[in-house]
Design an enzyme around this catalytic site. Structure first.
Site, mmCIF file in Angstrom:
data_model
loop_
_atom_site.group_PDB
_atom_site.id
_atom_site.type_symbol
_atom_site.label_atom_id
_atom_site.label_comp_id
_atom_site.label_asym_id
_atom_site.label_seq_id
_atom_site.Cartn_x
_atom_site.Cartn_y
_atom_site.Cartn_z
ATOM 1 N N ARG A 60 31.359 39.393 55.613
ATOM 2 C CA ARG A 60 31.423 39.070 54.192
ATOM 3 C C ARG A 60 32.116 37.723 53.964
ATOM 4 N NH1 ARG A 60 27.905 41.912 53.816
ATOM 5 N NH2 ARG A 60 27.534 43.737 52.547
ATOM 6 N N ASP B 217 25.135 36.137 41.861
ATOM 7 C CA ASP B 217 25.146 37.069 42.991
ATOM 8 C C ASP B 217 26.530 37.730 43.109
ATOM 9 O OD1 ASP B 217 24.119 38.315 45.302
ATOM 10 O OD2 ASP B 217 25.100 36.813 46.563
ATOM 11 N N ASN C 235 18.669 47.438 47.681
ATOM 12 C CA ASN C 235 18.400 47.107 49.085
ATOM 13 C C ASN C 235 17.315 47.942 49.754
ATOM 14 O OD1 ASN C 235 20.131 44.986 49.181
ATOM 15 N ND2 ASN C 235 21.786 46.081 50.228
ATOM 16 N N SER D 209 21.822 51.966 47.595
ATOM 17 C CA SER D 209 21.974 52.587 46.267
ATOM 18 C C SER D 209 20.717 53.371 45.892
ATOM 19 C CB SER D 209 22.265 51.511 45.215
ATOM 20 O OG SER D 209 21.200 50.579 45.141
ATOM 21 N N GLU E 47 14.510 39.862 47.715
ATOM 22 C CA GLU E 47 15.551 39.099 48.418
ATOM 23 C C GLU E 47 15.115 38.948 49.868
ATOM 24 O OE1 GLU E 47 20.105 39.826 48.030
ATOM 25 O OE2 GLU E 47 19.496 40.938 49.812
ATOM 26 N N TRP F 28 35.940 45.548 51.010
ATOM 27 C CA TRP F 28 34.511 45.487 50.687
ATOM 28 C C TRP F 28 34.088 46.784 50.015
ATOM 29 C CZ3 TRP F 28 30.482 48.546 52.851
ATOM 30 C CH2 TRP F 28 29.225 48.250 52.303
ATOM 31 N N HIS G 71 24.681 52.698 54.221
ATOM 32 C CA HIS G 71 24.429 51.265 54.466
ATOM 33 C C HIS G 71 24.039 51.121 55.932
ATOM 34 C CE1 HIS G 71 24.947 46.897 54.160
ATOM 35 N NE2 HIS G 71 25.185 47.000 52.863
HETATM 36 O O1 SFD Z 1 24.235 44.778 49.923
HETATM 37 C C1 SFD Z 1 34.879 62.079 44.278
HETATM 38 N N1 SFD Z 1 25.612 48.992 48.487
HETATM 39 C C2 SFD Z 1 24.440 48.351 48.107
HETATM 40 N N2 SFD Z 1 23.286 48.975 47.855
HETATM 41 C C3 SFD Z 1 22.211 48.335 47.320
HETATM 42 O O2 SFD Z 1 21.155 48.935 47.086
HETATM 43 N N3 SFD Z 1 22.293 47.000 47.008
HETATM 44 C C4 SFD Z 1 23.415 46.257 47.245
HETATM 45 O O3 SFD Z 1 23.481 45.079 46.899
HETATM 46 C C5 SFD Z 1 24.505 46.921 47.917
HETATM 47 N N4 SFD Z 1 25.663 46.235 48.384
HETATM 48 C C6 SFD Z 1 26.863 46.929 48.234
HETATM 49 C C7 SFD Z 1 26.856 48.332 48.410
HETATM 50 C C8 SFD Z 1 28.094 49.002 48.444
HETATM 51 C C9 SFD Z 1 29.267 48.282 48.228
HETATM 52 C C10 SFD Z 1 30.561 49.008 48.275
HETATM 53 C C11 SFD Z 1 29.227 46.896 47.979
HETATM 54 C C12 SFD Z 1 28.029 46.230 47.995
HETATM 55 C C13 SFD Z 1 30.471 46.133 47.721
HETATM 56 C C14 SFD Z 1 25.532 50.397 48.941
HETATM 57 C C15 SFD Z 1 25.517 51.431 47.810
HETATM 58 O O4 SFD Z 1 26.443 51.148 46.843
HETATM 59 C C16 SFD Z 1 25.768 52.813 48.414
HETATM 60 O O5 SFD Z 1 24.796 53.001 49.404
HETATM 61 C C17 SFD Z 1 25.668 53.976 47.409
HETATM 62 O O6 SFD Z 1 26.509 53.760 46.316
HETATM 63 C C18 SFD Z 1 25.999 55.302 48.084
HETATM 64 O O7 SFD Z 1 25.892 56.331 47.143
HETATM 65 P P1 SFD Z 1 26.855 57.651 47.204
HETATM 66 O O8 SFD Z 1 26.490 58.480 46.030
HETATM 67 O O9 SFD Z 1 26.827 58.231 48.547
HETATM 68 O O10 SFD Z 1 28.354 57.060 47.009
HETATM 69 P P2 SFD Z 1 29.002 56.396 45.682
HETATM 70 O O11 SFD Z 1 27.984 55.774 44.821
HETATM 71 O O12 SFD Z 1 30.112 55.516 46.151
HETATM 72 O O13 SFD Z 1 29.621 57.659 44.864
HETATM 73 C C19 SFD Z 1 30.688 58.420 45.358
HETATM 74 C C20 SFD Z 1 31.162 59.314 44.200
HETATM 75 O O14 SFD Z 1 32.078 60.288 44.656
HETATM 76 C C21 SFD Z 1 33.185 60.352 43.795
HETATM 77 N N5 SFD Z 1 34.286 60.900 44.589
HETATM 78 N N6 SFD Z 1 34.653 62.928 43.255
HETATM 79 C C22 SFD Z 1 35.416 64.039 43.205
HETATM 80 N N7 SFD Z 1 36.389 64.324 44.132
HETATM 81 C C23 SFD Z 1 36.628 63.481 45.164
HETATM 82 N N8 SFD Z 1 37.578 63.786 46.082
HETATM 83 C C24 SFD Z 1 35.839 62.295 45.269
HETATM 84 N N9 SFD Z 1 35.823 61.243 46.147
HETATM 85 C C25 SFD Z 1 34.858 60.414 45.715
HETATM 86 C C26 SFD Z 1 33.337 58.897 43.337
HETATM 87 O O15 SFD Z 1 34.128 58.786 42.158
HETATM 88 C C27 SFD Z 1 31.889 58.535 43.100
HETATM 89 O O16 SFD Z 1 31.461 59.018 41.855
HETATM 90 S S1 SFD Z 1 25.581 45.054 49.604
HETATM 91 O O17 SFD Z 1 26.273 43.910 49.119
HETATM 92 O O18 SFD Z 1 26.250 45.561 50.744
HETATM 93 P P1 AMP Z 2 24.447 42.555 52.807
HETATM 94 O O1 AMP Z 2 24.712 41.658 51.660
HETATM 95 O O2 AMP Z 2 24.943 42.038 54.108
HETATM 96 O O3 AMP Z 2 24.840 43.986 52.534
HETATM 97 O O4 AMP Z 2 22.866 42.600 53.002
HETATM 98 C C1 AMP Z 2 21.980 43.059 52.048
HETATM 99 C C2 AMP Z 2 20.729 43.473 52.757
HETATM 100 O O5 AMP Z 2 20.224 42.385 53.538
HETATM 101 C C3 AMP Z 2 20.910 44.619 53.735
HETATM 102 O O6 AMP Z 2 19.707 45.337 53.720
HETATM 103 C C4 AMP Z 2 21.114 43.925 55.074
HETATM 104 O O7 AMP Z 2 20.746 44.740 56.148
HETATM 105 C C5 AMP Z 2 20.201 42.716 54.932
HETATM 106 N N1 AMP Z 2 20.667 41.526 55.657
HETATM 107 C C6 AMP Z 2 21.807 40.834 55.461
HETATM 108 N N2 AMP Z 2 21.885 39.781 56.294
HETATM 109 C C7 AMP Z 2 20.767 39.800 57.033
HETATM 110 C C8 AMP Z 2 20.259 38.985 58.083
HETATM 111 N N3 AMP Z 2 20.924 37.928 58.537
HETATM 112 N N4 AMP Z 2 19.067 39.327 58.617
HETATM 113 C C9 AMP Z 2 18.385 40.404 58.172
HETATM 114 N N5 AMP Z 2 18.808 41.202 57.201
HETATM 115 C C10 AMP Z 2 19.976 40.916 56.631
#
Ligand code: SFD
Ligand code: AMP
Length: 643
Positions: free
Chosen positions: A250, A353, A62, A441, A126, A219, A390
């Site tokens: 979602r 997806d 993203n 990510s 995207e 989520w 996010h």
């Molecule tokens: O868009 C301990 N995210 C998306 N990012 C993208 O780039 N593209 C996408 O398509 C993304 N989508 C998405 C995303 C997240 C989720 C949940 C969904 C969909 C369903 C966001 C990214 O995933 C997110 O920004 C990053 O992963 C953040 O990285 P970080 O490192 O801050 O968190 P992490 O990866 O979740 O890792 C956490 C770690 O900590 C560990 N942990 N370890 C030891 N002791 C403890 N007490 C701990 N508690 C946690 C975990 O095991 C893990 O290793 S979209 O659809 O929204």
């Molecule tokens: P999401 O699947 O909602 O996590 O969205 C993935 C990426 O697309 C994130 O960067 C969001 O901010 C962006 N996004 C999702 N929906 C929209 C929308 N309607 N307009 C603009 N950006 C969007």
């Protein structure tokens, strides 16, 4: 606990977590540590290959700025993030990530992540900032590189299935972390010269929509439980944007992503009467200052327009998948063979997806006979999550990089080392660091690299192992393992170990926390709405809950982890409630609505709302910090505002 061995590990840099930020940190730290003869230790509660939010994979990257293509600039990205967060963002942090994120994405590709390419070999976007990937194995690819870097260089070691509970301190300096194995009777003390927190955000603080055995479906991954927030709070670090929770819209019930539908497929969302809330409710945007006029419309305002339809009884809200697919395929109508081929392609993209990152949504489609090319699917606002990477912003208040500061920002935003919190030796990245949203990510990985590089520099410049007090460690061991002792002591007082007058099991404790947050802090059943009286009542109930946390009971080490996960959630909850209470306005309708302060107040509240727990006095403090500009903003907010 006599049968619990205490294992002491000494290291230079301690990386907590094994997710995107931690893996980025591992790669970078290995490089710099080798040059400086230092040791790096990474600790994850799970197995790095499939831990964190990316465990199931993702279907998009993203954040990709594409600086090399010359289409976007770092300032463009900062503008995007500032607008999406209704004016509240740390431009130095966002810009620092934006200028490094492309190189992280190129590394992903080099390590084997398949990024979609068009016939000319260019990345398939995207949206403006997002790239499509075949990302089922995203985390495995990124983890492998981290493991190779740490273990291959000989400077590192990795501990898996160790749950980190909290910080160790040497005065005001972070001295490492304490935790326990979830599989063996081992209590761990990690002593370090610098510690990098990357344990993700928090879910299940609020009551989820899912119930019964479906509750594991949210989520955000249920295993990220607020450990970053707890760790930094208990170390005495200043926190920021704790009120800026994220509510994603979602696909309903299995939480499938909407980004590909809205951006790639250009789908509309409509209510049950066929009305498009994004069109019909446009006048509402005028109420939200300059942010109602920006493009894209901020995520919380997009949410809010849909919520207004739901509150008026116009639900369900549908993603018009069939309409979007037909519209794209229509351009091929004159050539039946090409049309058929395109339809097949779109169908498989739609399923992939979900299969790449939210498999359960594909299962739900299959089990409810949904064919996206034929039938719309319901979408809904999820329960609130804490995910600063996010579209939320919660996390620790960290120093920015020196070179991006201006004369006007340096004294507020820089204190020596990029991504160091206000606690010396304690660094944060990913969800753990605040006010730098939309890193996702890729940006989290890049931020992990940034933080690790400066953490190594901190070690080189402060190369002394902090001192630890043996007695305090023994007391900590007793405190951390107490739920096991409580269970042993009282388990025979009832026939059902789940219910006992002497203790509370973590699951019941979590239900109580979620009920408080849902009803008083503006969860789903409260239509995301709250007010001062509700928040104060919520705080009172959280206080009682805190008291009862001393009576948590665990039958085994796995349940001990559940106990501490819920204590972590409770602290995240308290920071949240206190900060919503502090901010006397509504700035993010669609994330939460303060019914007693229902409007945006640009004059007084264009500021960060920060909070801090003082470990010495046990008191909380809330205060504002100025929002300062590095780049000129199109929305022309005042350059500096304060409360
Ligand atoms: O868009 C301990 N995210 C998306 N990012 C993208 O780039 N593209 C996408 O398509 C993304 N989508 C998405 C995303 C997240 C989720 C949940 C969904 C969909 C369903 C966001 C990214 O995933 C997110 O920004 C990053 O992963 C953040 O990285 P970080 O490192 O801050 O968190 P992490 O990866 O979740 O890792 C956490 C770690 O900590 C560990 N942990 N370890 C030891 N002791 C403890 N007490 C701990 N508690 C946690 C975990 O095991 C893990 O290793 S979209 O659809 O929204
Ligand atoms: P999401 O699947 O909602 O996590 O969205 C993935 C990426 O697309 C994130 O960067 C969001 O901010 C962006 N996004 C999702 N929906 C929209 C929308 N309607 N307009 C603009 N950006 C969007």
């Amino acid at each position: 606990m006599a049968d619990f061995e205490t294992v002491v590990v000494e290291t230079d840099l301690l990386i907590l977590g094994g997710g995107m930020a931690a893996c980025g940190a591992a790669v970078e730290a290995a490089y710099w540590a080798k040059q400086n003869g230092l040791k790096v230790t990474l600790v994850d509660k799970a197995a790095v290959d499939r831990s964190g939010a990316v465990a199931m994979g993702l279907s998009a990257i993203n954040q990709y700025v594409g600086l090399k293509d010359g289409k976007n600039t770092v300032k463009d990205y900062v503008d995007y993030v500032r607008n999406d967060l209704m004016g509240i963002t740390r431009e130095d942090l966002v810009a620092n990530i934006a200028r490094h994120v492309d190189s992280t994405v190129h590394l992903f590709e080099k390590w084997g992540l398949p990024i979609w390419k068009d016939p000319e070999g260019k990345y398939v976007h995207e949206g403006r900032w997002q790239l499509m990937i075949n990302g089922e194995s995203y985390k495995v690819v990124v983890a492998e590189a981290a493991k190779n870097a740490l273990l291959g260089s000989g400077v590192g070691e990795i501990y898996e299935r160790i749950f980190i509970v909290g910080p160790l301190m040497d005065g005001d300096r972070c001295a490492g972390a304490a935790g326990f194995s979830v599989r063996e009777n081992k209590f761990y003390i990690f002593k370090s010269k610098a510690t990098l927190v990357a344990m993700g955000g928090a879910v299940h603080v609020f009551k989820p929509r899912s119930s019964g055995e479906g509750m594991g479906r949210a989520w955000y991954p249920p295993w990220n439980s607020g450990s970053s927030a707890y760790f930094t709070l208990k170390a005495g670090a200043e926190m920021t944007c704790q009120e800026v929770r994220f509510i994603p819209v979602r696909f309903k019930d299995a939480y499938g992503p909407v980004g590909a539908w809205f951006l790639l497929f250009q789908s509309r969302a409509t209510n049950s009467e066929g009305g498009a809330y994004m069109v019909e409710r446009k006048p509402e945007l005028e109420k939200w200052g300059p942010y109602g006029r920006v493009k894209p419309i901020p995520a919380n305002l997009r949410n809010y327009l849909g919520m207004l339809d739901v509150m008026e009884g116009k639900g369900p809200i549908y993603m018009r998948t069939e309409e979007a697919i037909q519209k794209i395929a229509e351009t091929y109508k004159d050539d039946p063979k090409a049309y058929k081929k395109k339809m097949k392609e779109l169908e498989s993209e739609a399923w992939e997806d979900f299969l790449d990152m939210t498999i359960s949504q594909a299962l739900l489609w299959a089990s409810t006979n949904v064919q996206p090319e034929e039938r719309s699917s319901e979408i809904a606002a999820a329960e609130p999550y804490f995910i600063g990477s996010h579209s939320g912003a919660s996390g620790a208040w960290v120093s920015g990089p020196e070179d991006l500061q201006t004369d006007g920002t340096k004294s507020d935003y820089f204190w020596g080392y990029a991504n160091m919190s206000t606690v010396p030796g304690l660094f944060c990245a990913g969800d753990a660091s605040g006010a730098s949203s939309h890193k996702f990510s890729s940006g989290s990985h890049a931020e992990g690299r940034i933080a690790a590089k400066d953490a190594v520099r901190y070690i080189v410049e402060n190369n002394k192992m902090p001192a630890l007090d043996a007695q305090a460690i023994e007391a900590l061991k007793v405190e951390i393992l107490a739920p096991l002792a409580t269970f042993e002591q009282y388990k025979n007082a009832t026939t059902d170990p789940e219910v006992n007058p002497n203790y509370i099991k973590p699951r019941m404790f979590m239900f109580r926390l979620q009920k408080i947050m849902d009803e008083y802090a503006g969860g789903i059943t409260a239509q995301f709405t709250t007010n001062e009286s509700l928040l104060k009542k919520g705080l009172e109930l959280l206080d009682f809950l805190k008291e009862d946390a001393a009576k948590l009971a665990a039958a085994n080490t796995h349940e001990l982890m559940r106990c501490w996960e819920n204590v972590h959630r409770m602290w995240q909850a308290e920071a949240h409630v206190r900060t919503i209470l502090f901010r006397q306005e509504t700035r993010w309708p669609g994330y939460y609505f303060r019914a007693d302060k229902p409007t945006l107040d640009q004059e007084n509240w264009l500021v960060f709302a920060n909070c801090r727990f003082d470990p010495k006095t046990g008191q909380w403090e809330t205060k504002s910090r100025p929002v300062l500009r590095i780049f000129e903003s199109q929305t022309k907010e005042p350059a500096k505002a304060s409360v």
